[in-house]
Design a protein around this motif. Structure first.
Motif, PDB file in Angstrom:
ATOM      1  N   ALA A 195     -23.062   0.145 -20.781  1.00 48.66           N
ATOM      2  CA  ALA A 195     -22.114  -0.740 -20.110  1.00 48.66           C
ATOM      3  C   ALA A 195     -22.625  -2.030 -19.451  1.00 48.66           C
ATOM      4  O   ALA A 195     -22.045  -3.066 -19.381  1.00 48.66           O
ATOM      5  CB  ALA A 195     -21.577   0.066 -18.982  1.00 48.66           C
ATOM      6  N   SER A 196     -23.897  -2.071 -19.032  1.00 51.84           N
ATOM      7  CA  SER A 196     -24.367  -3.096 -18.392  1.00 51.84           C
ATOM      8  C   SER A 196     -24.769  -4.334 -19.387  1.00 51.84           C
ATOM      9  O   SER A 196     -24.411  -5.340 -19.137  1.00 51.84           O
ATOM     10  CB  SER A 196     -25.687  -2.843 -17.687  1.00 51.84           C
ATOM     11  N   LYS A 198     -22.927  -4.504 -22.251  1.00 53.51           N
ATOM     12  CA  LYS A 198     -21.557  -5.079 -22.647  1.00 53.51           C
ATOM     13  C   LYS A 198     -21.146  -6.091 -21.669  1.00 53.51           C
ATOM     14  O   LYS A 198     -20.462  -6.977 -22.205  1.00 53.51           O
ATOM     15  CB  LYS A 198     -20.599  -3.928 -22.866  1.00 53.51           C
ATOM     16  N   LYS A 199     -21.294  -5.702 -20.399  1.00 54.32           N
ATOM     17  CA  LYS A 199     -20.753  -6.676 -19.469  1.00 54.32           C
ATOM     18  C   LYS A 199     -21.509  -8.011 -19.385  1.00 54.32           C
ATOM     19  O   LYS A 199     -20.911  -8.960 -19.229  1.00 54.32           O
ATOM     20  CB  LYS A 199     -21.199  -5.908 -17.899  1.00 54.32           C
ATOM     21  N   LYS A 200     -22.811  -7.942 -19.714  1.00 55.59           N
ATOM     22  CA  LYS A 200     -23.596  -9.334 -19.684  1.00 55.59           C
ATOM     23  C   LYS A 200     -23.230 -10.117 -20.917  1.00 55.59           C
ATOM     24  O   LYS A 200     -23.238 -11.349 -20.732  1.00 55.59           O
ATOM     25  CB  LYS A 200     -25.134  -9.047 -19.718  1.00 55.59           C
ATOM     26  N   LYS A 202     -20.235 -10.057 -22.087  1.00 54.42           N
ATOM     27  CA  LYS A 202     -18.878 -10.379 -22.465  1.00 54.42           C
ATOM     28  C   LYS A 202     -17.940  -9.629 -23.210  1.00 54.42           C
ATOM     29  O   LYS A 202     -16.864 -10.011 -23.790  1.00 54.42           O
ATOM     30  CB  LYS A 202     -18.537 -11.824 -22.251  1.00 54.42           C
ATOM     31  N   LYS A 203     -18.565  -8.250 -23.447  1.00 58.59           N
ATOM     32  CA  LYS A 203     -17.788  -7.514 -24.354  1.00 58.59           C
ATOM     33  C   LYS A 203     -16.934  -6.314 -23.806  1.00 58.59           C
ATOM     34  O   LYS A 203     -16.810  -5.459 -24.205  1.00 58.59           O
ATOM     35  CB  LYS A 203     -18.861  -6.982 -25.290  1.00 58.59           C
ATOM     36  N   GLY A 204     -16.763  -6.474 -22.530  1.00 55.92           N
ATOM     37  CA  GLY A 204     -16.065  -5.488 -21.810  1.00 55.92           C
ATOM     38  C   GLY A 204     -17.392  -4.544 -21.197  1.00 55.92           C
ATOM     39  O   GLY A 204     -18.435  -4.659 -21.450  1.00 55.92           O
ATOM     40  N   ASP A 205     -16.929  -3.364 -20.487  1.00 57.15           N
ATOM     41  CA  ASP A 205     -17.857  -2.436 -20.098  1.00 57.15           C
ATOM     42  C   ASP A 205     -17.519  -1.017 -20.366  1.00 57.15           C
ATOM     43  O   ASP A 205     -18.019  -0.012 -19.838  1.00 57.15           O
ATOM     44  CB  ASP A 205     -17.938  -2.677 -18.541  1.00 57.15           C
ATOM     45  N   SER A 206     -16.279  -0.783 -21.207  1.00 57.56           N
ATOM     46  CA  SER A 206     -15.994   0.393 -21.501  1.00 57.56           C
ATOM     47  C   SER A 206     -16.967   1.183 -22.624  1.00 57.56           C
ATOM     48  O   SER A 206     -17.382   0.281 -23.444  1.00 57.56           O
ATOM     49  CB  SER A 206     -14.633   0.353 -22.294  1.00 57.56           C
TER      50      SER A 206
END
Length: 284
Positions: A195-196, A198-200, A202-206
């Motif tokens: 999740a981290s 993905k967030k970095k 910018k692909k969401g965090d789901s």
């Protein structure tokens, strides 16, 4: 008389050795040595969701020691916090039985350990900040960690326990036979890291898809991970919802909720205790 005399003759030799023993004891005595207090924590799983051969198989409790300065050092280590492994190291440190690995513990059992350790270390009152679900306003809120409710595995006619920590269900749309397992500490760490990332990027965090991939053991008897991934990528919504519902029904956990009323907008609802950054840092 002679026996008594003989015994009396032996007595001075015994007493002569006593001062030597006493001196040895004084040299080896450690005034700060003591046995660290421990407690037994009830496992929400009761050990029923661990496979045979696991140290906690069919064990209803786990012994942990009280928090010490060592555990506080672990929780305040910037290096461990940055790597996201401080809580993992903390749990491992308080477990008395070294054959039990924190990463192998079910998420619900890990939560029970965290709550017990937090209570013995800082008391049962946990003050934190929560955001109102309706307006987002932040406010101080107090949880009583003694008001915990253990959520045990429910009887679900749609789920068949295979007795080795895995469960079997039939998907409502595809009709596939699915075998799944409960997530543990290693899975939780992987999903958090994913999740981290993905967030970095910018692909969401789901991480729902990744969660499914780790939960599902086999599909129609096929355990090949490429097959599992292909199914997850194309899983119908009916199957997805059914899997989540069945998983939730058999997942043991410990729950702490308090009635919350927002002072800003008046919104009311039950608020679940957040295992946030200040759970083990009440003075920050």
């Amino acid at each position: 008389m002679s026996r008594n005399d003989t015994n009396r003759v032996g007595a001075p030799h015994a007493s002569a050795e006593a001062p030597i023993t006493q001196m040895q004891d004084e040299k080896s005595f450690d005034p700060l040595s003591f046995v660290a207090p421990t407690e037994f924590v009830e496992l929400p799983s009761k050990g029923l969701c661990y496979p045979e051969g696991h140290p906690l198989h069919n064990e209803e409790t786990i012994e942990i020691k009280f928090m010490t300065a060592k555990e506080e050092d672990i929780l305040s280590s910037r290096a461990l916090l940055k790597k996201g492994i401080a809580i993992e190291r903390f749990i491992q440190s308080v477990i008395v039985d070294r054959s039990i690995k924190a990463k192998d513990l079910l998420v619900g059992d890990r939560n029970a350990i965290l709550i017990a350790a937090r209570t013995s270390g800082y008391g049962n009152i946990y003050e934190t900040q929560v955001g109102c679900p309706a307006c987002g306003e932040k406010s101080h809120f107090t949880f009583d960690l003694n008001n915990k409710k253990v959520l045990e595995t429910e009887n679900n006619e749609d789920v068949t326990s295979l007795g080795d920590g895995t469960f079997k269900i039939v998907m409502p749309y595809s009709k596939f036979n699915i075998v799944f397992r409960l997530l543990n500490g290693a899975d939780e760490a992987y999903l958090t890291a994913t999740a981290s990332t993905k967030k970095k990027t910018k692909k969401g965090d789901s991480v729902l898809m990744e969660q499914y991939e780790r939960m599902i053991v086999s599909i129609e008897g096929h355990a090949d991970r490429s097959i599992v991934k292909r199914y997850v990528d194309n899983m119908p919504t009916l199957d997805s919802r059914h899997l989540r519902k069945c998983y939730k029904s058999v997942t043991p956990d410990v729950n702490i909720k308090e009635n919350f009323e927002c002072s800003s907008c008046g919104h009311e609802q039950e608020m679940e205790v957040p295992f946030g950054a200040d759970f083990f840092w009440p003075d920050r």
